[in-house]
Design an enzyme around this catalytic site. Sequence first.
Site, short mmCIF file in Angstrom:
data_model
loop_
_atom_site.label_atom_id
_atom_site.label_comp_id
_atom_site.label_asym_id
_atom_site.label_seq_id
_atom_site.Cartn_x
_atom_site.Cartn_y
_atom_site.Cartn_z
N GLY A 54 35.89 44.06 45.20
CA GLY A 54 34.40 44.31 44.56
C GLY A 54 34.35 42.57 44.06
O GLY A 54 35.28 41.86 44.60
N ASP A 55 33.57 42.27 43.11
CA ASP A 55 33.47 41.04 42.51
C ASP A 55 34.69 40.39 41.69
O ASP A 55 35.09 38.80 41.50
CB ASP A 55 32.58 40.78 41.41
CG ASP A 55 32.46 41.42 40.20
OD1 ASP A 55 33.34 42.61 40.82
OD2 ASP A 55 31.86 41.31 39.47
N THR B 88 37.24 47.04 33.37
CA THR B 88 37.45 45.97 34.17
C THR B 88 37.55 45.53 32.80
O THR B 88 37.29 44.98 31.51
CB THR B 88 36.32 45.38 34.72
OG1 THR B 88 36.47 45.70 35.57
CG2 THR B 88 36.74 44.29 35.17
N THR C 62 31.92 41.52 34.66
CA THR C 62 31.93 43.13 34.87
C THR C 62 30.75 44.04 35.08
O THR C 62 29.52 43.61 34.51
CB THR C 62 32.67 43.90 33.43
OG1 THR C 62 33.13 44.82 33.68
CG2 THR C 62 31.56 43.50 32.96
N GLY C 63 30.68 44.75 35.87
CA GLY C 63 29.78 45.59 35.90
C GLY C 63 29.90 46.13 37.74
O GLY C 63 30.74 46.12 38.37
N GLY D 108 29.92 45.71 41.16
CA GLY D 108 30.82 44.29 41.68
C GLY D 108 29.99 43.87 43.11
O GLY D 108 29.54 42.72 43.12
N ARG E 190 37.76 48.74 50.25
CA ARG E 190 36.36 47.71 49.05
C ARG E 190 37.00 47.11 48.21
O ARG E 190 38.05 47.01 47.34
CB ARG E 190 35.67 48.65 48.75
CG ARG E 190 34.43 48.50 47.77
CD ARG E 190 34.69 48.34 46.33
NE ARG E 190 33.61 48.57 45.40
CZ ARG E 190 33.79 46.99 44.39
NH1 ARG E 190 35.34 47.16 43.30
NH2 ARG E 190 33.02 47.01 43.91
N1 ASP Z 1 33.39 44.52 38.60
C1 ASP Z 1 34.13 45.30 39.18
C2 ASP Z 1 34.18 45.46 40.08
O1 ASP Z 1 32.96 46.65 40.52
C3 ASP Z 1 34.67 46.66 38.37
C4 ASP Z 1 33.47 47.37 37.21
O2 ASP Z 1 33.70 45.59 36.54
O3 ASP Z 1 33.13 47.29 36.41
O4 ASP Z 1 35.20 46.45 41.48
#
Ligand code: ASP
Length: 339
Positions: free
Chosen positions: A235-236, A205, A256-257, A259, A233
């Site tokens: 995410g955040d 991301t 990032t992470g 979500g 789906r």
């Molecule tokens: N945060 C993103 C999501 O969950 C994915 C990521 O940042 O790696 O869609």
Amino acid sequence: MRKIILFLALAFIQCEQPSKKTEQQNNEPSFGIVIHGGAGTILKKNMTPELEKEYRAVLAQAIEVGHAILKEGGSSQEAVEKTIHVMENSPLFNAGKGAVLTAEGYASLDASFMDGKSLNAGAISGVRHIKNPITTAIAVMEQSPHVMLSGKGADDFAISLGLDTVPNNYFITERRKNALKRVQEKEAAKVSFYDPFIRDSKFGTVGCVALDQAGNLAAGTSTGGMTNKKWDRIGDAPIIGAGTYANNTSCGVSATGWGEFFIRSVVAHDIAALVEYKGMDITSAAKTVLQKVADLGGDGGVIVLDREGNVAMEFNTAGMYRAHMDAQGNQNIMIYKDE
Ligand code: ASP
């Protein structure tokens, strides 16, 4: 005697010079930019020197684009948009070209943007044809009465404005096809959704936070989400307050992470709230909120920039692609935890 006078004069000049320089620096306008290209189990042992070089080169190229805009007096909005374009256009990152694939094998993209001066924001989720999702997120903010558009409607909105659109296979790379295959094999073998392999199937991301010479903060995030995602789906990343937030009274944040955990912890706004209401510094605020994420069982990272140009790049994974440049042009590009 003459020698003593000369010595004293030289000593005086020596003492004077640094303070003059400090004064000069203080009068220079403060601006800065910070980016991330995703957090996860990024370990040196899993990386070839060539690939690492490529990542560092694109991070440098991206941040230099934004820095040049800020240096010339451009807005933080433009810096965020153009910096993110470089990463969206690179197949290395999970955004735009090179995005991870859904269970059905297509790319479905999310992005958001927030302006710290007006608290205006725009976001899109689940788009399939927009070449640079961050630009459409900004267009939602500027050219629609809404904050968030999704799916076909968001694609249609971009088309109606004449923004760049592409067939979905533009986004698809061999690397992401292989990753989808591996995740689906694990799924068929009944591996839990919380398995480390599954949780790590989403690197890359991208996000950017910038502070311009007028003192305005802006933040943006763009992603393909998680490999093998189903049921549209979200995410955040496209959620204002979770993946992205900016407020001139506190700071700008891009996350990032994992979500699901970042949504539940309302990460980006929580960090800004600690800074605004508690007067916390951005590093302590980022650490506090990432601990909340970890306590729930999630992981990831954030980049934060405050209105004085202070920067924080915090994460609780093995690595995070990240870079920072200050007003003096000092550049820092990092990938692993111990850098
Ligand atoms: N945060 C993103 C999501 O969950 C994915 C990521 O940042 O790696 O869609």
